[in-house]
Design a protein around this motif. Structure first.
Motif, PDB file in Angstrom:
ATOM      1  N   ASN A 459       0.829  -1.211   0.000  1.00  0.00           N
ATOM      2  CA  ASN A 459       0.000   0.000   0.000  1.00  0.00           C
ATOM      3  C   ASN A 459       0.859   1.255   0.000  1.00  0.00           C
ATOM      4  OD1 ASN A 459      -2.404  -1.331  -0.054  1.00  0.00           O
ATOM      5  ND2 ASN A 459      -3.189  -0.524   1.857  1.00  0.00           N
ATOM      6  N   ARG A 460       1.939   1.248   0.784  1.00  0.00           N
ATOM      7  CA  ARG A 460       2.841   2.407   0.828  1.00  0.00           C
ATOM      8  C   ARG A 460       3.491   2.639  -0.530  1.00  0.00           C
ATOM      9  NH1 ARG A 460       5.889   0.284   5.769  1.00  0.00           N
ATOM     10  NH2 ARG A 460       7.690   1.408   5.006  1.00  0.00           N
ATOM     11  N   VAL A 461       3.898   1.553  -1.203  1.00  0.00           N
ATOM     12  CA  VAL A 461       4.490   1.675  -2.546  1.00  0.00           C
ATOM     13  C   VAL A 461       3.465   2.257  -3.518  1.00  0.00           C
ATOM     14  CG1 VAL A 461       5.410   0.393  -4.525  1.00  0.00           C
ATOM     15  CG2 VAL A 461       6.133  -0.212  -2.220  1.00  0.00           C
ATOM     16  N   ALA A 462       2.233   1.714  -3.489  1.00  0.00           N
ATOM     17  CA  ALA A 462       1.192   2.155  -4.424  1.00  0.00           C
ATOM     18  C   ALA A 462       0.873   3.639  -4.237  1.00  0.00           C
ATOM     19  CB  ALA A 462      -0.068   1.314  -4.239  1.00  0.00           C
ATOM     20  N   LEU A 463       0.786   4.077  -2.987  1.00  0.00           N
ATOM     21  CA  LEU A 463       0.488   5.490  -2.721  1.00  0.00           C
ATOM     22  C   LEU A 463       1.652   6.378  -3.125  1.00  0.00           C
ATOM     23  CD1 LEU A 463      -1.290   5.015   0.706  1.00  0.00           C
ATOM     24  CD2 LEU A 463      -2.356   5.928  -1.358  1.00  0.00           C
ATOM     25  N   ALA A 464       2.880   5.949  -2.820  1.00  0.00           N
ATOM     26  CA  ALA A 464       4.060   6.730  -3.218  1.00  0.00           C
ATOM     27  C   ALA A 464       4.116   6.853  -4.743  1.00  0.00           C
ATOM     28  CB  ALA A 464       5.327   6.075  -2.685  1.00  0.00           C
TER      29      ALA A 464
END
Length: 642
Positions: A459-464
């Motif tokens: 999720n952190r990768v996708a948002l970044a």
């Protein structure tokens, strides 16, 4: 006496140290929130407390004969049972105790002096009292309704989704009321009304609780203590989330410059929360007075109820702020769109315009059509009737399945598909590591494959990745799910700086309050209401309207009234009501004295500013609790006497 103690506990997986010589204590009626970054060891700590995994060293001491239950991420049920049968199965011990109580009662009726039977009856009775089990059938019905499971009660449990099965498991645990309850992200898969019911149940039933949650309002309302897992250690903070923020900020003030970025984020969070809490408290006090006045006036004039209802409805309504807006700034224009799935009407003749810098939260119960609405905006599905006009815009979309990620690529390949090691974020060129560090990724993650990451890390990768795209509009479906609180805070900061429009679905009340300037409220049966209020304010008004409606239904015509004997508070409650004003006044004097001391360096340097600030926080919390207790007793007295 502690129910559970961990003494000098350590745990590591391969080369990674998770917990290093930590100590943890849980007392009866404590409600402890465990916070920390994803991967810091929160779930490991929970499993050690629950006895599901063994520490590498140290000792776990549990008080004899206490029951400990944990909400599993993937619940297991007996094969071939229905939803209601699954819940009843979880209450086997309670039902056996009720049966035994009836058996002993019948035996005592024949042998009233049997001391052995009397002792056992007392023990079983205390057990049933603790679990509030006398009306267990009614409680099962209530939890089925509140968790939106009533329609599924005869369905096989295996046919439910993962989120629905977790609700069934949570329902069973709440009804069991173990001595110690452990919950890992309990608000996931719950809509805001279910979360409110969960909060009220935990507080009313006085659960002893340990929980992990990213829902900051939930932590603030429920927790009596916050335990932070960070750098292999545990640190304890008294109170809820806002108390944790204040104490954490005081702690960081004494640390090195490397914490400045985190300190800035915490300060922003603290200032925003303090403003919101004060405003809500002020409104609450006014509303409590108004409800008390209403109850008095309603006895004389039934029209008063309708009048107050109309005032509240007016508060909910918004003004049309879009008059005269340039057509160039309209991203979406919806004209009387309707959409059904199967036989269920989700959207009925809804018209609206979404403008360039709108930040809109789409809220409402599970299954009310929120995700369907996003798919309509994206053009993935078409309305049954009506028109959706889209401007010449680029959309960045974040979905719960993270479909924009390729599990076979590493982070460098994901962010720099054409080679190199730099990304562009809002016109600024950055090294990919420097950018990902903002999303709490260490350098060693750059070569990791996406497929090897946890759900929260993905999720952190996708948002970044989303913020590296040049888009006019961000559409986000439950963006805070599987994120830890530090990452949600970073997400909020990026969204507040984003220059386009943001449309998102979320059940996270804190996140919605902080980000959204407008609400689309999905009320069911196709009805969608627009509001410019904060979500908390809207929910507060909805609750009051429901209370007014209840009062109106309960109110009988004057001629049908029967004069009843006046009921009063119990002797103990009356004494408490009489002594509370002087206790509140005394605490107010102490608070005033401390505030004066904090303005004089010679005064606060004697004890130390951190110690005095902690004392002030404790007094303010005690003042609020006593004030609420006084208002509740006063309301009860009013109800009984009238």
């Amino acid at each position: 006496m502690a129910l559970i103690d961990l003494l000098h506990v350590s745990k590591q997986y391969e080369a990674q140290k998770i917990l290093c010589d930590v100590e943890f204590h849980l007392d009866e009626k404590e409600r402890i929130a465990i916070v920390g970054k994803n991967g810091s060891g929160k779930s490991t700590l929970m499993k050690i407390i629950a006895g599901q995994i063994e520490p590498d060293s140290g000792e776990r001491i549990v008080q004899q004969n206490i029951s400990i239950r944990i909400l599993s991420q993937v619940p297991k049920f007996p094969h071939g049972v229905t939803v209601k049968e699954a819940i009843i199965h979880e209450l086997k011990e309670i039902n056996e105790a009720k049966k035994r109580y009836e058996e002993i009662s019948q035996k005592i009726a024949k042998d009233p002096d049997n001391s052995t039977l009397l002792q056992e009856l007392n023990r079983v009775s205390n057990y049933l009292d603790f679990h509030d089990a006398w009306n267990i059938e009614e409680k099962i019905e209530r939890v089925l309704l509140e968790f939106d499971l009533k329609a599924y009660e005869k369905r096989l449990i295996d046919s439910l989704s993962g989120g629905e099965q977790r609700r069934v498991a949570l329902a069973g645990l709440l009804l069991q009321k173990p001595d110690v309850l452990l919950l890992d992200e309990p608000t996931n898969h719950l809509d805001v009304h279910m979360v409110e019911f969960l909060e009220e149940t935990i507080l009313k039933e006085k659960f002893t609780l340990i929980f992990v949650s990213h829902d900051r309002y939930f932590i603030d309302r429920i927790a009596t203590r916050v335990v932070e897992v960070e750098d292999c250690k545990l640190r304890s903070f008294k109170g809820g989330y806002s108390d944790y923020l204040r104490q954490k900020e005081d702690l960081l003030k004494n640390m090195q410059k490397q914490h400045e970025n985190l300190l800035r984020l915490l300060k922003q969070e603290e200032e925003w929360l303090r403003r919101g809490v004060k405003a809500r408290m002020k409104r609450n006090e006014g509303r409590k007075k108004r409800v008390l006045q209403l109850r008095e006036e309603a006895k004389k004039n039934p029209a008063i109820i309708k009048k107050i209802q109309l005032q509240l409805e007016r508060e909910k309504k918004h003004f049309n702020r879009e008059e005269g807006v340039s057509r160039k700034k309209v991203l979406f224009e919806l004209e009387k769109i309707s959409k059904s799935l199967g036989n269920k009407l989700l959207i009925k003749e809804f018209s609206t315009r979404i403008l360039q810098k709108d930040t809109i939260a789409i809220v409402g119960k599970n299954g009310s059509g929120k995700s369907t609405f996003l798919k309509l905006l994206l053009g993935e599905i078409e309305p049954d009737s009506g028109i959706i006009k889209r401007g010449d815009i680029k959309i960045g979309y974040f979905d719960q399945h993270r479909s924009m990620l390729d599990d076979d690529k590493n982070l460098i390949e994901t962010f720099c598909p054409n080679g190199g090691d730099r990304v562009e974020v809002w016109g600024k060129s950055m090294h990919v590591y420097g950018y990902l560090k903002n999303f709490l990724f260490p350098k060693e993650f750059l070569d990791k494959k996406i497929g090897s990451l946890s759900g929260g890390e993905k999720n952190r990768v996708a948002l970044a990745l989303l913020f590296t795209k040049k888009v006019d509009c961000l559409i986000l479906d439950e963006p805070t799910n599987d994120l830890d609180i530090p990452t949600i805070t970073i997400l909020e900061e990026y969204l507040q700086k984003f220059q386009g429009s943001v449309i998102f679905v979320s059940h996270d009340r804190y996140f919605v309050d902080k980000i959204a300037k407008k609400l689309f409220i999905f009320k069911g049966n196709g009805e969608i209401e627009e509001s410019y209020q904060s979500y908390s304010e809207y929910l507060m008004i909805e609750k009051e309207l429901a209370e007014l409606s209840k009062i109106a239904k309960e109110k009988k015509p004057q001629k049908e009234r029967i004069k009843k004997e006046v009921k009063k508070l119990s002797y103990k409650e009356q004494r408490r009501l009489e002594e509370l004003p002087s206790l509140i006044e005394k605490i107010e004097e102490e608070i005033e004295a401390i505030n004066e001391c904090l303005s004089v360096p010679e005064c606060y340097e004697k004890e130390g500013i951190v110690a005095i600030s902690s004392k002030l926080d404790a007094l303010q919390k005690e003042h609020e609790e006593l004030l609420n207790e006084y208002i509740e007793l006063e309301e009860k007295r009013e109800r009984l006497e009238h």
